[in-house]
Design an enzyme around this catalytic site. Structure first.
Site, PDB file in Angstrom:
ATOM      1  N   LYS A  59     -24.058 -10.461 -26.279  1.00  0.00           N
ATOM      2  CA  LYS A  59     -24.750 -11.353 -25.990  1.00  0.00           C
ATOM      3  C   LYS A  59     -25.266 -11.047 -24.204  1.00  0.00           C
ATOM      4  O   LYS A  59     -24.941 -10.079 -23.605  1.00  0.00           O
ATOM      5  CB  LYS A  59     -24.220 -12.719 -25.874  1.00  0.00           C
ATOM      6  N   GLU A 113      -8.662 -21.716 -22.821  1.00  0.00           N
ATOM      7  CA  GLU A 113      -9.663 -21.469 -21.684  1.00  0.00           C
ATOM      8  C   GLU A 113     -11.041 -21.583 -22.656  1.00  0.00           C
ATOM      9  O   GLU A 113     -11.246 -20.985 -23.569  1.00  0.00           O
ATOM     10  CB  GLU A 113      -9.652 -20.136 -21.161  1.00  0.00           C
ATOM     11  N   PHE A 114     -12.109 -22.363 -22.023  1.00  0.00           N
ATOM     12  CA  PHE A 114     -13.229 -22.363 -22.807  1.00  0.00           C
ATOM     13  C   PHE A 114     -14.490 -21.738 -22.159  1.00  0.00           C
ATOM     14  O   PHE A 114     -15.779 -21.776 -22.248  1.00  0.00           O
ATOM     15  CB  PHE A 114     -13.686 -23.946 -23.021  1.00  0.00           C
ATOM     16  N   CYS A 174     -14.413 -13.467 -29.213  1.00  0.00           N
ATOM     17  CA  CYS A 174     -13.757 -14.839 -29.491  1.00  0.00           C
ATOM     18  C   CYS A 174     -14.044 -15.252 -31.057  1.00  0.00           C
ATOM     19  O   CYS A 174     -13.372 -15.594 -31.886  1.00  0.00           O
ATOM     20  CB  CYS A 174     -14.239 -15.751 -28.632  1.00  0.00           C
ATOM     21  N   GLY A 202     -21.390 -12.303 -32.272  1.00  0.00           N
ATOM     22  CA  GLY A 202     -20.375 -11.085 -31.936  1.00  0.00           C
ATOM     23  C   GLY A 202     -19.300 -11.624 -30.892  1.00  0.00           C
ATOM     24  O   GLY A 202     -19.008 -12.730 -30.787  1.00  0.00           O
TER      25      GLY A 202
HETATM   26  N1  LIG Z   1     -13.278 -13.237 -23.248  1.00  0.00           N
HETATM   27  C1  LIG Z   1     -13.649 -14.441 -23.248  1.00  0.00           C
HETATM   28  O1  LIG Z   1     -14.767 -14.964 -23.296  1.00  0.00           O
HETATM   29  C2  LIG Z   1     -12.492 -15.456 -23.623  1.00  0.00           C
HETATM   30  C3  LIG Z   1     -12.746 -16.889 -23.627  1.00  0.00           C
HETATM   31  C4  LIG Z   1     -11.688 -17.749 -23.855  1.00  0.00           C
HETATM   32  C5  LIG Z   1     -10.447 -17.175 -24.338  1.00  0.00           C
HETATM   33  N2  LIG Z   1     -10.311 -15.919 -24.459  1.00  0.00           N
HETATM   34  C6  LIG Z   1      -9.096 -15.699 -24.739  1.00  0.00           C
HETATM   35  O2  LIG Z   1      -8.182 -15.063 -23.818  1.00  0.00           O
HETATM   36  C7  LIG Z   1      -7.287 -14.093 -24.081  1.00  0.00           C
HETATM   37  C8  LIG Z   1      -7.674 -12.850 -23.263  1.00  0.00           C
HETATM   38  O3  LIG Z   1      -9.143 -12.420 -23.586  1.00  0.00           O
HETATM   39  P1  LIG Z   1      -9.962 -11.372 -22.504  1.00  0.00           P
HETATM   40  O4  LIG Z   1     -11.276 -11.299 -23.346  1.00  0.00           O
HETATM   41  O5  LIG Z   1      -9.706 -11.759 -21.208  1.00  0.00           O
HETATM   42  O6  LIG Z   1      -8.918  -9.967 -22.920  1.00  0.00           O
HETATM   43  P2  LIG Z   1      -9.250  -8.817 -22.131  1.00  0.00           P
HETATM   44  O7  LIG Z   1      -8.924  -7.534 -23.085  1.00  0.00           O
HETATM   45  O8  LIG Z   1     -10.251  -8.592 -21.446  1.00  0.00           O
HETATM   46  O9  LIG Z   1      -7.984  -8.652 -21.201  1.00  0.00           O
HETATM   47  C9  LIG Z   1      -6.674  -8.616 -21.709  1.00  0.00           C
HETATM   48  C10 LIG Z   1      -5.771  -7.867 -20.688  1.00  0.00           C
HETATM   49  O10 LIG Z   1      -4.288  -8.024 -20.700  1.00  0.00           O
HETATM   50  C11 LIG Z   1      -3.916  -6.903 -20.299  1.00  0.00           C
HETATM   51  N3  LIG Z   1      -2.350  -6.784 -20.876  1.00  0.00           N
HETATM   52  C12 LIG Z   1      -1.753  -6.569 -22.172  1.00  0.00           C
HETATM   53  N4  LIG Z   1      -0.694  -6.814 -22.266  1.00  0.00           N
HETATM   54  C13 LIG Z   1      -0.070  -7.050 -21.111  1.00  0.00           C
HETATM   55  C14 LIG Z   1       1.056  -7.219 -20.626  1.00  0.00           C
HETATM   56  N5  LIG Z   1       2.339  -7.132 -21.146  1.00  0.00           N
HETATM   57  N6  LIG Z   1       1.303  -7.478 -19.022  1.00  0.00           N
HETATM   58  C15 LIG Z   1       0.224  -7.553 -18.338  1.00  0.00           C
HETATM   59  N7  LIG Z   1      -1.176  -7.315 -18.851  1.00  0.00           N
HETATM   60  C16 LIG Z   1      -1.090  -6.953 -20.073  1.00  0.00           C
HETATM   61  C17 LIG Z   1      -4.544  -6.069 -20.842  1.00  0.00           C
HETATM   62  O11 LIG Z   1      -4.448  -4.596 -20.256  1.00  0.00           O
HETATM   63  C18 LIG Z   1      -6.277  -6.258 -20.609  1.00  0.00           C
HETATM   64  O12 LIG Z   1      -6.391  -6.127 -19.174  1.00  0.00           O
HETATM   65  C19 LIG Z   1      -7.604 -13.929 -25.571  1.00  0.00           C
HETATM   66  O13 LIG Z   1      -6.618 -14.709 -26.398  1.00  0.00           O
HETATM   67  C20 LIG Z   1      -9.113 -14.320 -25.911  1.00  0.00           C
HETATM   68  O14 LIG Z   1      -9.068 -14.981 -27.173  1.00  0.00           O
HETATM   69  C21 LIG Z   1     -11.129 -15.289 -24.229  1.00  0.00           C
END
Ligand SMILES: NC(=O)c1ccc[n+]([C@@H]2O[C@H](COP(=O)([O-])OP(=O)(O)OC[C@H]3O[C@@H](n4cnc5c(N)ncnc54)[C@H](O)[C@@H]3O)[C@@H](O)[C@H]2O)c1
Length: 459
Positions: free
Chosen positions: A327, A154-155, A266, A263
């Site tokens: 940000k 995801e981007f 990611c 920060g």
């Molecule tokens: N936040 C961003 O801007 C962004 C952008 C692109 C990619 N990503 C990637 O996407 C992934 C998720 O990031 P995020 O920011 O959404 O994380 P986040 O911490 O906001 O959400 C992760 C969720 O997963 C849940 N979870 C954990 N274990 C679980 C399980 N076994 N079953 C069901 N739910 C479970 C947690 O409770 C949490 O709500 C990461 O790998 C991140 O690097 C994030």
């Protein structure tokens, strides 16, 4: 299509809501029962512009459902998106425990041919680990069920996540099996209406693309911060330099804004993870090591400027901080530059009043409770309340209401008219004319004291 999204955070919730908005039936699963309960009542766990109406409407229409039970969600779905967190482990590598726990659970309940999509940011080779984890569970059950594992990183950018998901620059799909590619092509068809944005490639290539993209963006920022720090020493205004190089089509304007460090959830973790992956292959990532080191140092630049102005002992001094989120547009405080600054100010004896338009709750939940209890840190309800009787204002996050503030009112409120601008939002000449002492990032010409000091050191 019936889709299950596992992990309902920034990525999972946006992904689920946007697929539902395009007509798919989506079940979002999370282990956090409070989060799921809140979502059923229309309470979003995160701040993200434009997300709330999509979630609420699709939930009402029955296209978006929320549950804590993966087996329940799996009853009528055969397309699973894994969107759980991949935080940095102790050695900097991506911690895959949540991804693999989900893979095992999928393997325990899989009933018919399915596609499992890695949407979390995961190192090269993770799809193979997910495949193996599912297969082990199927073998333990003694069943033969075919499945494909796809990488679809995801981007989206926090603060513009819905817009990015709905109108992405590109959709990366790493899939080996044609049947899986076909399903993904069909799923993303509504997002490709005006032009084809999907790039199909191998799974490992897709996994690497995500890291390479974030590492490139982090590199641009750290490069520009390095130039800015040099500008500070040489009496050069980096803002002119930024415009001068951004106009070169080969360079472009994006991600070359100097500031007090990147920060978020990611860039810091993904750069670290890529460095770690490389080390596992015996490869020294010289560029990325420098990117990370520069950024860690950049987060201390504001504090260094503050102590150059006020001296090392800040006891008895009060600071007003504008912006806590990493940000604008988000309440995410993960790896925020504000945290490094607050730690340093408080350790040096200062007290701080801080204002952020949306990250107050996140700040309360993540910053040390004793800062609040001792009165070292006070969060204010309004941006100007944070400036009352302060010795200096520090801008850390460039939220829109901070861009064009009422400087006369600020001067009246503040004990001393001193501004440290961590995001180069203000015009140094204008502020000087208004009687402010001003320090930005790399605005060298306006910091004669600093220059003189450094010339002595250099001499
Ligand atoms: N936040 C961003 O801007 C962004 C952008 C692109 C990619 N990503 C990637 O996407 C992934 C998720 O990031 P995020 O920011 O959404 O994380 P986040 O911490 O906001 O959400 C992760 C969720 O997963 C849940 N979870 C954990 N274990 C679980 C399980 N076994 N079953 C069901 N739910 C479970 C947690 O409770 C949490 O709500 C990461 O790998 C991140 O690097 C994030």
């Amino acid at each position: 299509m019936n889709i299950t999204v596992i992990g309902t955070g920034y990525v999972g919730l946006v992904t689920g809501a946007c697929f539902a908005e395009m007509g798919s039936n989506v079940t979002c699963v999370d282990v956090d029962a409070a989060k799921i309960e809140g979502l059923k009542q229309g309470i979003l766990p995160i701040y993200e512009p434009g997300l709330e109406p999509i979630v609420v409407n699709n939930y009402k229409e029955g296209r978006l459902r929320f549950t804590t039970s993966l087996p329940e969600a799996m009853a009528d779905s055969n397309l699973y998106f894994i969107a759980v967190g991949t935080p940095p482990g102790e050695d900097g590598s991506a911690d895959l425990q949540y991804v693999l726990a989900v893979a095992r659970e999928i393997g325990q309940h899989l009933k018919a041919y399915s596609i499992i999509v890695d949407k979390s940011t995961v190192p090269v080779g993770t799809a193979e680990k997910v495949q193996a984890a599912i297969q082990r569970e199927l073998d333990a059950r003694g069943v033969h069920i075919p499945f494909d594992v796809v990488s679809n990183p995801e981007f989206l950018k926090e603060g513009a996540a819905v817009e990015d998901f709905m109108r992405p620059d590109r959709i990366i799909v790493g899939a080996e099996a044609e049947r899986a590619r076909e399903v993904m092509r069909n799923l993303y068809a509504p997002f490709n209406r005006n032009r084809e944005r999907t790039l199909f490639m191998g799974v490992r290539e897709a996994e690497m693309t995500k890291y390479a993209a974030n590492a490139m963006l982090a590199t641009k920022i750290s490069f520009m911060n390095e130039i800015a720090n040099l500008c500070d020493l040489m009496g050069v205004d980096v803002e002119s330099v930024r415009e001068g190089i951004g106009s070169d089509a080969r360079i472009g304007y994006s991600f070359i804004y100097p500031g007090c460090g990147y920060g978020g959830s990611c860039f810091p973790k993904d750069v670290k993870a890529l460095i770690r992956t490389a080390a596992e292959h015996g490869f020294d990532t010289q560029v990325l090591n420098a990117v990370e080191a520069r950024n860690n140092q950049q987060k201390t630049v504001l504090f260094d400027k503050i102590t150059r102005h006020f001296g090392a002992d800040l006891s008895g001094l009060h600071f007003g901080v504008w912006g806590l989120a990493f940000k604008p547009g988000t309440d995410d405080m993960r790896e925020a530059s504000s945290v490094v600054l607050l730690e340093a100010l408080i350790a040096a004896g200062a007290t701080v009043k801080a204002y952020d338009p949306v990250a107050r709750e996140a700040a309360r939940a993540t910053l040390p409770a004793d800062w609040f209890a001792s009165g070292r840190l006070v969060l204010t309800e309004h941006q100007y309340d944070a400036l009352k009787d302060v010795d200096a204002m520090v801008l850390v996050t460039e939220w829109k209401p901070f861009r064009h503030p009422d400087f006369e009112a600020m001067k009246r409120l503040m004990k001393q008219p001193v501004i440290f601008d961590g995001r180069n939002q203000y015009d140094p000449k204008q502020l000087q004319a208004l009687g402010f002492r001003y320090a930005g990032i790399g605005r060298g010409e306006h910091q004669p004291a600093t220059r003189a000091e450094l010339k002595i050191v250099a001499g």
